[in-house]
Design a protein around this motif. Sequence first.
Motif, PDB file in Angstrom:
ATOM      1  N   SER A   1     105.149  42.945  30.770  1.00 41.46           N
ATOM      2  CA  SER A   1     106.243  43.885  31.053  1.00 41.46           C
ATOM      3  C   SER A   1     106.226  44.255  32.537  1.00 41.46           C
ATOM      4  CB  SER A   1     106.077  45.143  30.211  1.00 41.46           C
ATOM      5  OG  SER A   1     104.931  45.875  30.644  1.00 41.46           O
ATOM      6  N   ASP A   2     107.329  44.822  32.991  1.00 40.65           N
ATOM      7  CA  ASP A   2     107.399  45.277  34.385  1.00 40.65           C
ATOM      8  C   ASP A   2     106.323  46.319  34.670  1.00 40.65           C
ATOM      9  OD1 ASP A   2     109.520  43.592  34.958  1.00 40.65           O
ATOM     10  OD2 ASP A   2     111.042  45.128  34.605  1.00 40.65           O
ATOM     11  N   HIS A   3     106.059  47.171  33.698  1.00 36.55           N
ATOM     12  CA  HIS A   3     105.024  48.192  33.863  1.00 36.55           C
ATOM     13  C   HIS A   3     103.643  47.542  34.056  1.00 36.55           C
ATOM     14  CE1 HIS A   3     102.975  52.021  33.397  1.00 36.55           C
ATOM     15  NE2 HIS A   3     102.172  51.444  32.514  1.00 36.55           N
ATOM     16  N   MET A   4     103.341  46.536  33.249  1.00 39.40           N
ATOM     17  CA  MET A   4     102.047  45.861  33.374  1.00 39.40           C
ATOM     18  C   MET A   4     101.941  45.118  34.702  1.00 39.40           C
ATOM     19  SD  MET A   4     101.715  44.418  29.535  1.00 39.40           S
ATOM     20  CE  MET A   4     100.036  44.585  28.994  1.00 39.40           C
ATOM     21  N   LEU A   5     103.039  44.502  35.123  1.00 39.97           N
ATOM     22  CA  LEU A   5     103.039  43.815  36.416  1.00 39.97           C
ATOM     23  C   LEU A   5     102.801  44.807  37.548  1.00 39.97           C
ATOM     24  CD1 LEU A   5     106.000  41.328  35.919  1.00 39.97           C
ATOM     25  CD2 LEU A   5     103.568  40.745  36.106  1.00 39.97           C
ATOM     26  N   LYS A   6     103.427  45.972  37.444  1.00 38.70           N
ATOM     27  CA  LYS A   6     103.239  47.004  38.471  1.00 38.70           C
ATOM     28  C   LYS A   6     101.773  47.420  38.541  1.00 38.70           C
ATOM     29  CE  LYS A   6     104.882  51.480  40.035  1.00 38.70           C
ATOM     30  NZ  LYS A   6     105.699  52.647  39.734  1.00 38.70           N
ATOM     31  N   ASP A   7     101.112  47.534  37.378  1.00 38.41           N
ATOM     32  CA  ASP A   7      99.686  47.862  37.354  1.00 38.41           C
ATOM     33  C   ASP A   7      98.854  46.822  38.096  1.00 38.41           C
ATOM     34  OD1 ASP A   7     100.072  50.193  35.950  1.00 38.41           O
ATOM     35  OD2 ASP A   7      99.452  49.368  34.009  1.00 38.41           O
TER      36      ASP A   7
ATOM     37  N   GLY B   1     100.034  45.195  40.634  1.00 37.42           N
ATOM     38  CA  GLY B   1     100.520  45.138  42.008  1.00 37.42           C
ATOM     39  C   GLY B   1     101.493  43.999  42.245  1.00 37.42           C
ATOM     40  N   LEU B   2     102.153  43.553  41.171  1.00 35.19           N
ATOM     41  CA  LEU B   2     103.103  42.449  41.267  1.00 35.19           C
ATOM     42  C   LEU B   2     104.492  42.913  40.872  1.00 35.19           C
ATOM     43  CD1 LEU B   2     101.026  39.662  39.466  1.00 35.19           C
ATOM     44  CD2 LEU B   2     101.375  39.913  41.920  1.00 35.19           C
ATOM     45  N   SER B   3     105.484  42.301  41.477  1.00 39.62           N
ATOM     46  CA  SER B   3     106.864  42.550  41.068  1.00 39.62           C
ATOM     47  C   SER B   3     107.288  41.445  40.108  1.00 39.62           C
ATOM     48  CB  SER B   3     107.785  42.553  42.290  1.00 39.62           C
ATOM     49  OG  SER B   3     107.851  41.255  42.852  1.00 39.62           O
ATOM     50  N   ARG B   4     108.435  41.628  39.488  1.00 44.03           N
ATOM     51  CA  ARG B   4     108.962  40.590  38.592  1.00 44.03           C
ATOM     52  C   ARG B   4     109.223  39.312  39.389  1.00 44.03           C
ATOM     53  NH1 ARG B   4     108.239  39.336  33.872  1.00 44.03           N
ATOM     54  NH2 ARG B   4     108.336  41.519  33.326  1.00 44.03           N
ATOM     55  N   SER B   5     109.690  39.448  40.630  1.00 43.45           N
ATOM     56  CA  SER B   5     109.951  38.249  41.439  1.00 43.45           C
ATOM     57  C   SER B   5     108.644  37.554  41.828  1.00 43.45           C
ATOM     58  CB  SER B   5     110.789  38.581  42.673  1.00 43.45           C
ATOM     59  OG  SER B   5     110.114  39.476  43.521  1.00 43.45           O
ATOM     60  N   ASP B   6     107.575  38.325  42.086  1.00 40.82           N
ATOM     61  CA  ASP B   6     106.267  37.717  42.349  1.00 40.82           C
ATOM     62  C   ASP B   6     105.825  36.883  41.141  1.00 40.82           C
ATOM     63  OD1 ASP B   6     106.027  39.016  44.827  1.00 40.82           O
ATOM     64  OD2 ASP B   6     104.935  40.716  43.944  1.00 40.82           O
ATOM     65  N   ALA B   7     105.952  37.487  39.974  1.00 39.17           N
ATOM     66  CA  ALA B   7     105.559  36.790  38.747  1.00 39.17           C
ATOM     67  C   ALA B   7     106.432  35.555  38.538  1.00 39.17           C
ATOM     68  CB  ALA B   7     105.663  37.727  37.547  1.00 39.17           C
TER      69      ALA B   7
END
Length: 61
Positions: free
Chosen positions: A36-42, A44-50
């Motif tokens: 999820s976006d929340h987990m990616l934020k944890d 330190g990644l954005s959706r575009s990074d992923a």
Amino acid sequence: MFKIAGALATWSLRTGDTLLLWLERYRQRRALGGLSDHMLKDLGLSRSDAGRETDKRFWEG
């Protein structure tokens, strides 16, 4: 004859290691894409990074 067998064994091990590496990359990228976006934020990644990472082919480092 033993040199050929040794070379074949070495090649076989390297090939197996490469296949395992590719499989692990595939699994990790699939898992990353499912976060999820929340987990990616944890992380330190954005959706575009992923997305940049998950868009790579399994053989790309």
